[in-house]
Design an enzyme around this catalytic site. Structure first.
Site, PDB file in Angstrom:
ATOM      1  N   TYR A  76       0.812  -1.224   0.000  1.00  0.00           N
ATOM      2  CA  TYR A  76       0.000   0.000   0.000  1.00  0.00           C
ATOM      3  C   TYR A  76       0.837   1.262   0.000  1.00  0.00           C
ATOM      4  O   TYR A  76       0.414   2.299  -0.532  1.00  0.00           O
ATOM      5  CB  TYR A  76      -0.959   0.002   1.193  1.00  0.00           C
ATOM      6  CG  TYR A  76      -0.318   0.165   2.546  1.00  0.00           C
ATOM      7  CD1 TYR A  76      -0.219   1.409   3.157  1.00  0.00           C
ATOM      8  CD2 TYR A  76       0.176  -0.948   3.246  1.00  0.00           C
ATOM      9  CE1 TYR A  76       0.349   1.554   4.408  1.00  0.00           C
ATOM     10  CE2 TYR A  76       0.737  -0.808   4.491  1.00  0.00           C
ATOM     11  CZ  TYR A  76       0.825   0.438   5.074  1.00  0.00           C
ATOM     12  OH  TYR A  76       1.394   0.585   6.318  1.00  0.00           O
ATOM     13  N   ASP A 126      -4.854  -4.128   2.719  1.00  0.00           N
ATOM     14  CA  ASP A 126      -3.748  -3.220   2.395  1.00  0.00           C
ATOM     15  C   ASP A 126      -3.280  -3.383   0.952  1.00  0.00           C
ATOM     16  O   ASP A 126      -2.843  -2.420   0.314  1.00  0.00           O
ATOM     17  CB  ASP A 126      -2.555  -3.472   3.324  1.00  0.00           C
ATOM     18  CG  ASP A 126      -2.794  -2.986   4.754  1.00  0.00           C
ATOM     19  OD1 ASP A 126      -3.733  -2.195   4.959  1.00  0.00           O
ATOM     20  OD2 ASP A 126      -2.048  -3.417   5.640  1.00  0.00           O
ATOM     21  N   HIS A 170      -9.999  -6.772   8.272  1.00  0.00           N
ATOM     22  CA  HIS A 170      -8.848  -6.040   7.742  1.00  0.00           C
ATOM     23  C   HIS A 170      -7.895  -6.979   6.998  1.00  0.00           C
ATOM     24  O   HIS A 170      -7.389  -6.640   5.930  1.00  0.00           O
ATOM     25  CB  HIS A 170      -8.110  -5.311   8.858  1.00  0.00           C
ATOM     26  CG  HIS A 170      -7.058  -4.374   8.356  1.00  0.00           C
ATOM     27  ND1 HIS A 170      -7.347  -3.306   7.539  1.00  0.00           N
ATOM     28  CD2 HIS A 170      -5.710  -4.365   8.516  1.00  0.00           C
ATOM     29  CE1 HIS A 170      -6.234  -2.683   7.226  1.00  0.00           C
ATOM     30  NE2 HIS A 170      -5.221  -3.293   7.806  1.00  0.00           N
ATOM     31  N   LYS A 171      -7.663  -8.137   7.578  1.00  0.00           N
ATOM     32  CA  LYS A 171      -6.872  -9.193   6.947  1.00  0.00           C
ATOM     33  C   LYS A 171      -7.425 -10.536   7.420  1.00  0.00           C
ATOM     34  O   LYS A 171      -8.048 -10.623   8.485  1.00  0.00           O
ATOM     35  CB  LYS A 171      -5.384  -9.117   7.349  1.00  0.00           C
ATOM     36  CG  LYS A 171      -4.684  -7.817   7.031  1.00  0.00           C
ATOM     37  CD  LYS A 171      -3.234  -7.850   7.514  1.00  0.00           C
ATOM     38  CE  LYS A 171      -2.566  -6.492   7.305  1.00  0.00           C
ATOM     39  NZ  LYS A 171      -1.153  -6.485   7.766  1.00  0.00           N
ATOM     40  N   ASP A 181      -7.934   1.917   8.842  1.00  0.00           N
ATOM     41  CA  ASP A 181      -7.010   1.880   7.706  1.00  0.00           C
ATOM     42  C   ASP A 181      -7.655   1.248   6.466  1.00  0.00           C
ATOM     43  O   ASP A 181      -7.438   1.686   5.338  1.00  0.00           O
ATOM     44  CB  ASP A 181      -5.757   1.046   8.031  1.00  0.00           C
ATOM     45  CG  ASP A 181      -5.164   1.290   9.398  1.00  0.00           C
ATOM     46  OD1 ASP A 181      -5.915   1.684  10.317  1.00  0.00           O
ATOM     47  OD2 ASP A 181      -3.966   1.057   9.572  1.00  0.00           O
TER      48      ASP A 181
END
Length: 415
Positions: A76, A126, A170-171, A181
């Site tokens: 990212y 990301d 997120h992951k 984020d």
């Protein structure tokens, strides 16, 4: 007598050579003194956006190694800086900037569209961010490999695991967690890609609705009613040590996490259709965000690493969050999303960055100082989200998570 003449001749020769040598040495020294500008790499008469981009290229001649890595990497941070570089190129039309952007994708994407170092299996939001670079390059080149790579990234959005109410993890390795984020990493690409490639109106609306859902959920779960700020992360399972057992939120308001979220809102609005009912919700969220963040602006114009605890020992005025807020406010005003008063906030912040965080080397290279190198939640070694954790993470100059937003802020303010 003959020996004396020989001796005198040798002495004259040695003296002559010495004088010549000294003249040559002085001549070499004189060249440096006559042309001190020969060593200037970044001229000071350019706008700050271009000066910082030139400085980044000097620091990282290979864009695949942005973020202080030894080996080429799809990440990212590359996408962040190169998205800013695209805007500088569009303003200046200098070929070397385009070449820098193109080389990143050219090196990391093979003829089949496979992205080197990227793993779909990781389901890491990301990794979507650099897709913004591909959207630009495919439009310019129509290279099939760039389209195929984007299709892979888009497919990740289809398979990304979700919380029970539909929020993207997120992951994969951070189950049941939404981080601020992630909204910036994925949703501008998600909206832009849909805008260009999804021809079925109903399917496009479904995707836009899903994008809006991510913002709705992060507001629902991470927004703090008392301060108006948003917590860095939320764990639906409440299993993480950093998660509040009642709310699931992490303990603190991290400036860069809030910065990611602000940029996510102003950037995703570029691609949401004007008639989509969710636009007004995001604009409302953006105005609430701006009001809350402004309350914590320091007298210097900057913001602290832990936003609401500026008077606490160890806290510091941090560059990436400050640059992100500057960009968010300036763009928000330019686009008509925020009242004009926020341009004054952005101008004050930008002056604070220049006065307190920028240094310039003798060769003209520009440094952005006091950037938090990294901060996250969980993982190994475990990051507990405490105040002590945030203020003790590495601080370094020229981290791309700061320089990229600084370029974007500079462009918005046309400095």
């Amino acid at each position: 007598m003959k020996n004396l003449r020989t001796y005198i001749s040798i002495c004259v020769l040695i003296i002559g050579l010495s004088i010549t040598s000294c003249k040559e040495a002085k001549g070499e020294s004189k060249v440096v003194q006559e042309d001190p500008k020969a060593s200037i790499i970044v001229p000071e008469n350019l706008k700050w956006s271009e000066r910082m981009l030139m400085s980044e290229i000097e620091r990282f001649p290979d864009a695949t190694k942005l973020d202080f890595v030894d080996k080429p990497r799809w990440s990212y941070t590359n996408g962040l800086v190169l998205s800013a570089a695209i805007k500088v190129y569009e303003e200046t039309k200098k070929q070397e900037y385009y070449d820098y952007i193109y080389a990143y994708a050219d090196d990391l994407i093979d003829s089949t569209g496979t992205i080197k170092t990227y793993s779909l299996e990781d389901q890491n939001l990301d990794m979507i961010k650099s897709g913004d670079v591909l959207l630009y390059l495919y439009d310019k080149t129509k290279e099939e490999r760039f389209l195929k790579a984007m299709q892979i990234l888009s497919s990740q959005m289809d398979s990304q695991p979700r919380t029970s109410d539909g929020g993207f993890w997120h992951k994969k390795r951070y189950p049941y967690q939404m981080w601020l984020d992630g909204l910036y990493m994925a949703e501008p690409f998600h909206a832009h890609y849909t805008n260009i490639f999804e021809k079925d109106a109903q399917e496009a609306k479904k995707i836009y609705d899903d994008i809006l859902l991510q913002f709705d959920l992060i507001q629902k779960h991470s927004h703090d009613e008392k301060t108006g700020l948003l917590y860095h992360g939320w764990d639906e399972s409440r299993e993480q040590k950093w998660a509040d057992k009642k709310t699931g939120t992490s303990p603190h308001f991290w400036s860069r996490a809030m910065g990611w979220y602000g940029m996510a809102m102003v950037d995703v609005l570029d691609f949401l259709p004007e008639d989509h009912p969710g636009r007004e919700r995001i604009i409302t969220y953006l105005n609430q965000f701006a009001e809350a963040v402004t309350k914590y602006q320091d007298s210097t114009g900057l913001w602290y690493q832990v936003l609401d605890q500026g008077d606490r020992e160890g806290n510091y005025l941090e560059a990436s969050g400050s640059s992100m807020f500057t960009y968010t406010f300036a763009k928000g005003v330019h686009k008509g999303y925020l009242p004009e008063k926020y341009m004054d906030i952005a101008e004050k912040a930008y002056s604070g960055i220049l006065d307190n965080l920028i240094s310039i080397e003798d060769n003209g290279v520009v440094n952005l100082n006091k950037v938090c190198g990294v901060a996250g939640l969980g993982g190994d070694p475990y990051r507990d989200g405490s105040y002590e954790y945030y203020v003790n993470e590495i601080i370094r100059p020229n981290d791309p998570k700061g320089t990229g937003p600084f370029i974007l802020a500079s462009l918005e303010l046309n400095k």
